[in-house]
Design an enzyme around this catalytic site. Structure first.
Site, PDB file in Angstrom:
ATOM      1  N   ASP A 290      27.177  11.598   5.247  1.00  0.00           N
ATOM      2  CA  ASP A 290      27.102  11.686   6.701  1.00  0.00           C
ATOM      3  C   ASP A 290      27.925  10.570   7.368  1.00  0.00           C
ATOM      4  O   ASP A 290      29.112  10.464   7.121  1.00  0.00           O
ATOM      5  CB  ASP A 290      25.618  11.653   7.097  1.00  0.00           C
ATOM      6  CG  ASP A 290      25.367  11.969   8.564  1.00  0.00           C
ATOM      7  OD1 ASP A 290      25.273  13.161   8.899  1.00  0.00           O
ATOM      8  OD2 ASP A 290      25.271  11.029   9.369  1.00  0.00           O
TER       9      ASP A 290
ATOM     10  N   ASP B 125      23.257  22.834   4.790  1.00  0.00           N
ATOM     11  CA  ASP B 125      23.322  21.766   5.780  1.00  0.00           C
ATOM     12  C   ASP B 125      23.614  22.357   7.170  1.00  0.00           C
ATOM     13  O   ASP B 125      24.600  23.078   7.331  1.00  0.00           O
ATOM     14  CB  ASP B 125      24.439  20.788   5.376  1.00  0.00           C
ATOM     15  CG  ASP B 125      24.468  19.509   6.197  1.00  0.00           C
ATOM     16  OD1 ASP B 125      24.080  19.546   7.379  1.00  0.00           O
ATOM     17  OD2 ASP B 125      24.886  18.476   5.659  1.00  0.00           O
TER      18      ASP B 125
ATOM     19  N   GLY C  11      19.500  21.268   1.815  1.00  0.00           N
ATOM     20  CA  GLY C  11      20.052  20.943   3.115  1.00  0.00           C
ATOM     21  C   GLY C  11      20.873  19.669   3.144  1.00  0.00           C
ATOM     22  O   GLY C  11      21.535  19.297   2.162  1.00  0.00           O
ATOM     23  N   HIS C  12      20.792  18.966   4.281  1.00  0.00           N
ATOM     24  CA  HIS C  12      21.621  17.794   4.555  1.00  0.00           C
ATOM     25  C   HIS C  12      21.336  16.643   3.589  1.00  0.00           C
ATOM     26  O   HIS C  12      22.242  15.924   3.181  1.00  0.00           O
ATOM     27  CB  HIS C  12      21.354  17.357   5.994  1.00  0.00           C
ATOM     28  CG  HIS C  12      22.246  16.278   6.501  1.00  0.00           C
ATOM     29  ND1 HIS C  12      23.621  16.403   6.544  1.00  0.00           N
ATOM     30  CD2 HIS C  12      21.970  15.042   7.011  1.00  0.00           C
ATOM     31  CE1 HIS C  12      24.147  15.303   7.061  1.00  0.00           C
ATOM     32  NE2 HIS C  12      23.170  14.458   7.336  1.00  0.00           N
ATOM     33  N   PHE C  13      20.069  16.453   3.231  1.00  0.00           N
ATOM     34  CA  PHE C  13      19.667  15.348   2.359  1.00  0.00           C
ATOM     35  C   PHE C  13      19.426  15.880   0.949  1.00  0.00           C
ATOM     36  O   PHE C  13      18.302  15.919   0.452  1.00  0.00           O
ATOM     37  CB  PHE C  13      18.423  14.659   2.916  1.00  0.00           C
ATOM     38  CG  PHE C  13      18.675  13.932   4.213  1.00  0.00           C
ATOM     39  CD1 PHE C  13      19.207  12.652   4.227  1.00  0.00           C
ATOM     40  CD2 PHE C  13      18.428  14.541   5.427  1.00  0.00           C
ATOM     41  CE1 PHE C  13      19.460  11.984   5.414  1.00  0.00           C
ATOM     42  CE2 PHE C  13      18.671  13.877   6.634  1.00  0.00           C
ATOM     43  CZ  PHE C  13      19.195  12.597   6.617  1.00  0.00           C
TER      44      PHE C  13
END
Length: 318
Positions: A129, A263, A289-291
């Protein structure tokens, strides 16, 4: 000097540090240190022999070096691992916004000085990120220092930006009060929890520690404004994408992408795009997802280890 520590209460801070030790027991101890860099007192996790190849881990929003707790423990037997908290995140003690400019250029300058003060002359770089555009700045400024790149949902291509960026793009085009106010729910505990859970097929695999701790941090006085300032300045990263891509294309560093394909902010196309500039880039997708490390650390860490062993370990060096 006016200082806004942006830290959680003592009990929560203790829980964060303890959580790292409890998450993945290791024979190699993790040390918790601070380094004063200008007006910023940077907290970082350090493990592994200092004469071993170094791996620098840069987190993003909404996280801290805590997100790398399992990675640090898994690599420290062979690698010298450094995971700092960026200014305005985690345990790092940061000046208020009227003293310190919360821009990605300035965060990058701070982190560059951090690496130089710690005498990190050569290192593999893992990013996530916000840590990605900071890391890409470090790499383009000093390509000779970079031994390899690892990205966990850390973007560098326009096609990687999902529709979740649309209201943020509006803020970039017109940084007016109404557009800033429209994003007021972004730096909140509820939004952070959503980011941790969105795209995860089984939410029970996501430990609550991360999003609770980061939610407490964003609730600290002044932190929400800092995060909105950084969100506005993220446009500078997109403007630099061609510069970053030129670095990838000309330097051809070994690159590994380990990507949560669901994500809501960074699409798989952003990972696939690396093969245009680095044909040998290794791209892996995971149903999360994102993490991605929160749910798939057991699958991702062996891939990271194998990549580093082939490209960075002493036996792999010419």
């Amino acid at each position: 000097m006016k200082i806004n520590h942006l830290l959680a209460p003592l009990g929560v801070a203790a829980a964060l540090t303890a959580g790292n030790a409890l998450a993945t027991p290791s024979a190699t101890p993790v040390h918790y240190r601070y380094e004063q860099v200008g007006d910023v007192r940077i907290f970082y996790r350090e493990a592994g022999p200092r004469n071993a190849p170094t791996v620098l881990l840069l987190h993003g929003f909404a996280a801290s070096s805590y997100m790398y707790r399992d990675v640090v423990a898994a690599l420290a037997d062979t690698y010298h691992v450094i995971a700092p908290d960026l200014p305005s995140f985690g345990h790092t003690e940061s000046p208020a916004g009227d003293v310190y400019a919360y821009t990605f250029d300035n965060l990058s300058r701070t982190m560059e000085r951090f690496t130089e003060q710690l005498k990190l002359d050569r290192y593999a770089l893992m990013v996530h990120d916000y840590g990605a555009p900071i890391g890409w700045r470090l790499a383009t400024a000093h390509p000779e220092r970079i031994t390899a790149l690892i990205s966990q949902n850390g973007n560098a291509y326009e096609e990687g930006l999902a529709k979740g960026w649309d209201p943020i793009r509006t803020y970039w085009k017109e940084p007016k009060a109404k557009n800033r106010a429209a994003l007021a729910d972004f730096p909140t505990a509820a939004s952070i929890k959503w980011q941790y859970l969105e795209g995860v097929s089984d939410p029970t695999r996501v430990p609550p520690d991360g999003y609770i701790l980061e939610g407490l941090r964003v609730s600290q006085p002044g932190n929400a404004d800092v995060q909105l300032d950084l969100l506005l300045d993220y446009a500078s990263n997109v403007q630099l994408y061609p510069t970053f891509q030129t670095y990838f294309r000309t330097q051809r560093p070994p690159l590994l992408a380990v990507w949560g394909r669901n994500d809501p902010y960074f699409l798989p196309a952003g990972a696939q795009a690396w093969t245009r500039d680095i044909p040998d880039a290794e791209i892996h997708f995971y149903d999360t997802g994102h993490f991605a490390l929160e749910t798939h650390a057991q699958e991702i860490i062996p891939v990271i280890r194998s990549f580093l062993d082939r490209h960075v370990a002493p036996s792999s060096q010419p």
